[in-house]
Design a protein around this motif. Structure first.
Motif, PDB file in Angstrom:
ATOM      1  N   VAL A  80      24.980  -1.406  75.040  1.00 23.45           N
ATOM      2  CA  VAL A  80      25.529  -2.605  74.409  1.00 23.45           C
ATOM      3  C   VAL A  80      24.858  -2.792  73.050  1.00 23.45           C
ATOM      4  N   VAL A  81      25.657  -3.070  72.035  1.00 21.70           N
ATOM      5  CA  VAL A  81      25.125  -3.388  70.709  1.00 21.70           C
ATOM      6  C   VAL A  81      25.693  -4.740  70.287  1.00 21.70           C
ATOM      7  N   VAL A  82      24.808  -5.653  69.926  1.00 23.19           N
ATOM      8  CA  VAL A  82      25.220  -6.985  69.477  1.00 23.19           C
ATOM      9  C   VAL A  82      24.902  -7.103  67.991  1.00 23.19           C
ATOM     10  N   ASN A  83      25.943  -7.052  67.166  1.00 23.46           N
ATOM     11  CA  ASN A  83      25.775  -7.219  65.719  1.00 23.46           C
ATOM     12  C   ASN A  83      25.771  -8.706  65.409  1.00 23.46           C
ATOM     13  N   ASN A  84      24.583  -9.273  65.425  1.00 20.67           N
ATOM     14  CA  ASN A  84      24.427 -10.717  65.319  1.00 20.67           C
ATOM     15  C   ASN A  84      23.897 -11.180  63.963  1.00 20.67           C
ATOM     16  N   ALA A  85      23.151 -10.333  63.252  1.00 24.67           N
ATOM     17  CA  ALA A  85      22.493 -10.764  62.016  1.00 24.67           C
ATOM     18  C   ALA A  85      23.495 -11.380  61.042  1.00 24.67           C
ATOM     19  N   VAL A 116      27.578  -5.775  59.828  1.00 24.80           N
ATOM     20  CA  VAL A 116      28.360  -5.471  61.028  1.00 24.80           C
ATOM     21  C   VAL A 116      28.980  -4.076  60.921  1.00 24.80           C
ATOM     22  N   ILE A 117      29.506  -3.760  59.735  1.00 25.26           N
ATOM     23  CA  ILE A 117      30.088  -2.428  59.529  1.00 25.26           C
ATOM     24  C   ILE A 117      29.047  -1.338  59.786  1.00 25.26           C
ATOM     25  N   HIS A 118      27.855  -1.514  59.203  1.00 28.33           N
ATOM     26  CA  HIS A 118      26.799  -0.517  59.380  1.00 28.33           C
ATOM     27  C   HIS A 118      26.432  -0.364  60.855  1.00 28.33           C
ATOM     28  N   GLY A 119      26.289  -1.489  61.563  1.00 22.29           N
ATOM     29  CA  GLY A 119      25.922  -1.439  62.976  1.00 22.29           C
ATOM     30  C   GLY A 119      26.986  -0.773  63.823  1.00 22.29           C
ATOM     31  N   CYS A 120      28.250  -1.125  63.572  1.00 20.79           N
ATOM     32  CA  CYS A 120      29.356  -0.530  64.332  1.00 20.79           C
ATOM     33  C   CYS A 120      29.432   0.974  64.100  1.00 20.79           C
ATOM     34  N   ARG A 121      29.267   1.382  62.850  1.00 24.17           N
ATOM     35  CA  ARG A 121      29.399   2.807  62.533  1.00 24.17           C
ATOM     36  C   ARG A 121      28.236   3.612  63.112  1.00 24.17           C
ATOM     37  N   ALA A 122      27.010   3.142  62.901  1.00 23.77           N
ATOM     38  CA  ALA A 122      25.839   3.909  63.334  1.00 23.77           C
ATOM     39  C   ALA A 122      25.782   4.032  64.858  1.00 23.77           C
ATOM     40  N   PHE A 123      25.942   2.906  65.553  1.00 22.37           N
ATOM     41  CA  PHE A 123      25.825   2.942  67.005  1.00 22.37           C
ATOM     42  C   PHE A 123      27.130   3.354  67.679  1.00 22.37           C
ATOM     43  N   GLY A 124      28.271   3.010  67.078  1.00 19.93           N
ATOM     44  CA  GLY A 124      29.549   3.439  67.638  1.00 19.93           C
ATOM     45  C   GLY A 124      29.673   4.945  67.661  1.00 19.93           C
ATOM     46  N   THR A 125      29.183   5.606  66.619  1.00 21.90           N
ATOM     47  CA  THR A 125      29.205   7.065  66.574  1.00 21.90           C
ATOM     48  C   THR A 125      28.375   7.658  67.707  1.00 21.90           C
ATOM     49  N   LEU A 126      27.202   7.096  67.953  1.00 23.20           N
ATOM     50  CA  LEU A 126      26.346   7.581  69.039  1.00 23.20           C
ATOM     51  C   LEU A 126      27.014   7.375  70.388  1.00 23.20           C
ATOM     52  N   MET A 127      27.659   6.238  70.571  1.00 17.73           N
ATOM     53  CA  MET A 127      28.317   5.952  71.856  1.00 17.73           C
ATOM     54  C   MET A 127      29.455   6.931  72.119  1.00 17.73           C
ATOM     55  N   VAL A 128      30.247   7.190  71.085  1.00 13.44           N
ATOM     56  CA  VAL A 128      31.370   8.117  71.245  1.00 13.44           C
ATOM     57  C   VAL A 128      30.858   9.510  71.570  1.00 13.44           C
ATOM     58  N   GLU A 129      29.828   9.950  70.865  1.00  9.33           N
ATOM     59  CA  GLU A 129      29.281  11.288  71.107  1.00  9.33           C
ATOM     60  C   GLU A 129      28.691  11.403  72.503  1.00  9.33           C
ATOM     61  N   PHE A 158      17.655   3.487  61.781  1.00  9.68           N
ATOM     62  CA  PHE A 158      17.312   2.661  62.937  1.00  9.68           C
ATOM     63  C   PHE A 158      18.031   3.158  64.188  1.00  9.68           C
ATOM     64  N   ALA A 159      19.325   3.447  64.057  1.00 11.94           N
ATOM     65  CA  ALA A 159      20.107   3.928  65.197  1.00 11.94           C
ATOM     66  C   ALA A 159      19.563   5.245  65.718  1.00 11.94           C
ATOM     67  N   GLN A 160      19.232   6.152  64.817  1.00 14.28           N
ATOM     68  CA  GLN A 160      18.687   7.440  65.233  1.00 14.28           C
ATOM     69  C   GLN A 160      17.322   7.269  65.910  1.00 14.28           C
ATOM     70  N   ARG A 161      16.533   6.343  65.416  1.00 14.03           N
ATOM     71  CA  ARG A 161      15.222   6.113  66.016  1.00 14.03           C
ATOM     72  C   ARG A 161      15.360   5.506  67.413  1.00 14.03           C
TER      73      ARG A 161
END
Length: 575
Positions: free
Chosen positions: A389-394, A421-434, A376-379
């Motif tokens: 901004v990413v809101v991990n709400n689910a 939340v872990i999955h969301g932080c890791r997938a999108f956090g990695t993209l943000m850092v890069e 999902f993050a890659q798409r």
């Protein structure tokens, strides 16, 4: 023809020779890179090498710099001459098609002169500007603050004045050139290293200063005072991308306030960089922004005035707090991407967002599935860009004592509330850092994260874990200028109560229990829109922990004052 091959030509502007350097295929869209002071075209090396893969990249030494000709008089450094130089280069390298202009520092100042010329949109397809305001716009900015000297305006004038101390120094006769020759030329590598966080590369033109740095002082003397004192009305129809450098020591972010008055087709972006590190250390980031903006302009999809440039991703956005949050960001002008296990509800949220915002998209995602979240993050990155901004709400609700709660129930709660939340932080956090532009992650915890209850063993554990995860992640991402906020709602009227599970109940008992709790939450009358407002505010202010509702704030305070009393309260049956 290789993309890395640099071709040299000379273009004459009003009789003055300009040294022009080209890379890439001339059949591709043309991008002209305009350098600032005291630089040469070489400051763009990294950006040019990146863009040359799919663009015709053109750089030139501005008049008085590098291999270009030296004006004979100060008047020949005036903005109208500099703007004419840009048009002369554009006409020579791309006579049939409009060009994309990218400029930095004084390159931006002089490019504004061209961009704000009447009819400029016929020759300039887009303009990306960094660390260089239009001097006319700056003059009006100063006048506005002098006419209405509020404490905030006076503070802005003072701060920018301190940032611009060198401009006054450049106007001192004899002293400014002598200082360049005797001290700054030798100290320049240290300035880049200590102040700009740049490691000068041996042999690179930015590692030393040339004689033309002394000549370039005339840029300031010929233009600053006359233009700022008597600013013109300078509007443009050219789509403009303003890239703010968050650690710029010379141009403050607030200097662009009100720019929409002059530039109706304005897109705002930001890079976590200093004045020169944006080009010398993060050239790939800048190149990516230029490539993305040029493509959107070519497709007719550049940001509208109602689009604030941000991309926001909300998980669990099909209803409740997730839907309210998506709508709140859309109302502020953000593009929104929502996902939910229920695709139909996510699509409805996207439709509602599109009514008030610039656009939205919906996807079906199970956040408990790490591979699915990664995909999902890659798409999202491929189709919309890296989110700001990413809101991990689910999340899911569950009630039951520890001994009542089955392993399967524990697994369900932890899979969604914690692992989601872990999955969301890791997938999108990695993209943000890069990406290197900063950003913000919002994690939905709960008052249950610090309010123990004997009937919320699994739920409270999952939310407490999210709370601590956010604290750890905040420390890790701080150097990357990525904020992390933990939102802790109390009793909120959402449909989570109608889908919550309860340990040890039959199907009929479960339905009755869900109905009873839903009525109680409805009587509480705290809508999800108020939580959404707190989320938007947290992103804006960077607040790390946000208790929402009276009971959440009271529990947070009581936990600090009397933890023993809070533990005693946990024994009360809240079911």
């Amino acid at each position: 023809m290789t993309t890395g091959q640099i071709r040299h030509r000379t273009v004459h502007s009003a009789g003055l020779p300009l040294a022009v350097y080209e890379q890439g295929d001339p059949s591709h869209p043309t991008v002209i890179l305009v350098h600032g002071y005291p630089d040469t075209h070489a400051v763009w090396d990294d950006v040019a090498a990146d863009l040359a893969a799919d663009h015709h990249v053109v750089r030139y030494d501005v008049r008085g710099a590098g291999a270009s000709g030296v004006p004979a008089a100060r008047e020949e450094y005036r903005l109208e001459r500099l703007g004419a130089d840009l048009f002369a280069v554009a006409d020579a390298v791309s006579p049939e098609e409009p060009v994309h202009v990218v400029a930095h520092d004084w390159g931006s100042v002089q490019s504004w002169e061209a961009v704000t010329e009447p009819g400029a949109h016929h020759r300039i397809a887009s303009y990306t500007t960094m660390s260089g305001p239009c001097l006319d716009h700056m003059g009006h900015w100063i006048r506005h603050r002098m006419r209405r000297p509020t404490p905030r305006h006076l503070r802005q004038l003072l701060v920018q004045g301190l940032h611009s101390w060198y401009i006054t120094a450049f106007h001192l006769p004899y002293l400014a050139p002598a200082t360049w020759r005797l001290w700054l030329a030798r100290a320049w590598p240290r300035v880049l290293r200590d102040l700009e966080a740049v490691t000068p590369r041996p042999g690179h033109p930015q590692a030393t200063l040339r004689q033309d740095a002394v000549r370039g002082i005339e840029l300031y003397r010929a233009n600053m005072r006359p233009t700022v004192r008597n600013p013109r009305e300078r509007h443009t129809e050219v789509p403009v991308q303003l890239i703010t450098l968050r650690r710029d020591h010379y141009v403050a972010e607030f200097l662009s306030e009100g720019l929409e008055r002059w530039v109706p087709r304005l897109t705002r972006r930001a890079v976590d960089a200093t004045h020169w590190s944006a080009l010398l250390e993060k050239g790939h980031v800048v190149a990516g922004m230029v490539r993305e903006f040029a493509a959107k302009v070519a497709a007719g999809h550049e940001h509208t005035p109602d689009d604030d440039g941000r991309l926001v991703v909300v998980t669990g956005g099909g209803s409740g707090i997730g839907r309210a949050t998506a709508l709140a960001f859309a109302a502020e002008g953000a593009r929104v991407v929502v996902c939910d296990l229920d695709l139909a509800s996510a699509e409805r949220t996207a439709e509602l967002c599109a009514l008030s915002g610039p656009g939205a998209a919906a996807y079906r995602v199970d956040v408990s599935d790490g591979a699915a979240v990664d995909a999902f993050a890659q798409r999202v990155a491929a189709e919309h860009g890296v989110p700001d901004v990413v809101v991990n709400n689910a999340g899911v609700g569950h009630s039951g004592t520890f001994l009542q709660t089955t392993e399967k129930e524990w697994q369900r709660v932890l899979d969604v509330n914690l692992w989601g939340v872990i999955h969301g932080c890791r997938a999108f956090g990695t993209l943000m850092v890069e990406r290197g532009e900063g950003g913000h992650i919002v994690n939905l915890a709960s008052a249950a994260a610090y309010l123990p209850s004997k009937v919320l063993a699994a739920y409270a554990t999952s939310k407490a874990a999210v709370f601590m995860l956010s604290d750890c992640l905040r420390a890790e991402l701080a150097p990357h200028r990525i904020g992390v906020s933990t939102i802790c709602p109390g009793i909120v009227d959402t449909n989570i109560t109608r889908t919550s599970t309860f340990s040890g109940l039959s199907g009929e008992e479960l339905a009755a229990k869900q109905s009873k709790v839903s009525r109680m939450y409805a009587r509480r009358g705290f809508p999800p829109q108020k939580v959404a407002a707190e989320i938007v505010k947290a992103v804006r202010t960077g607040k790390p922990v946000v208790p929402v509702t009276v009971e959440s704030k009271a529990a947070r305070l009581l936990g600090r004052i009397s933890p023993a009393l809070l533990r005693r309260a946990a024994q009360i049956n809240a079911g």
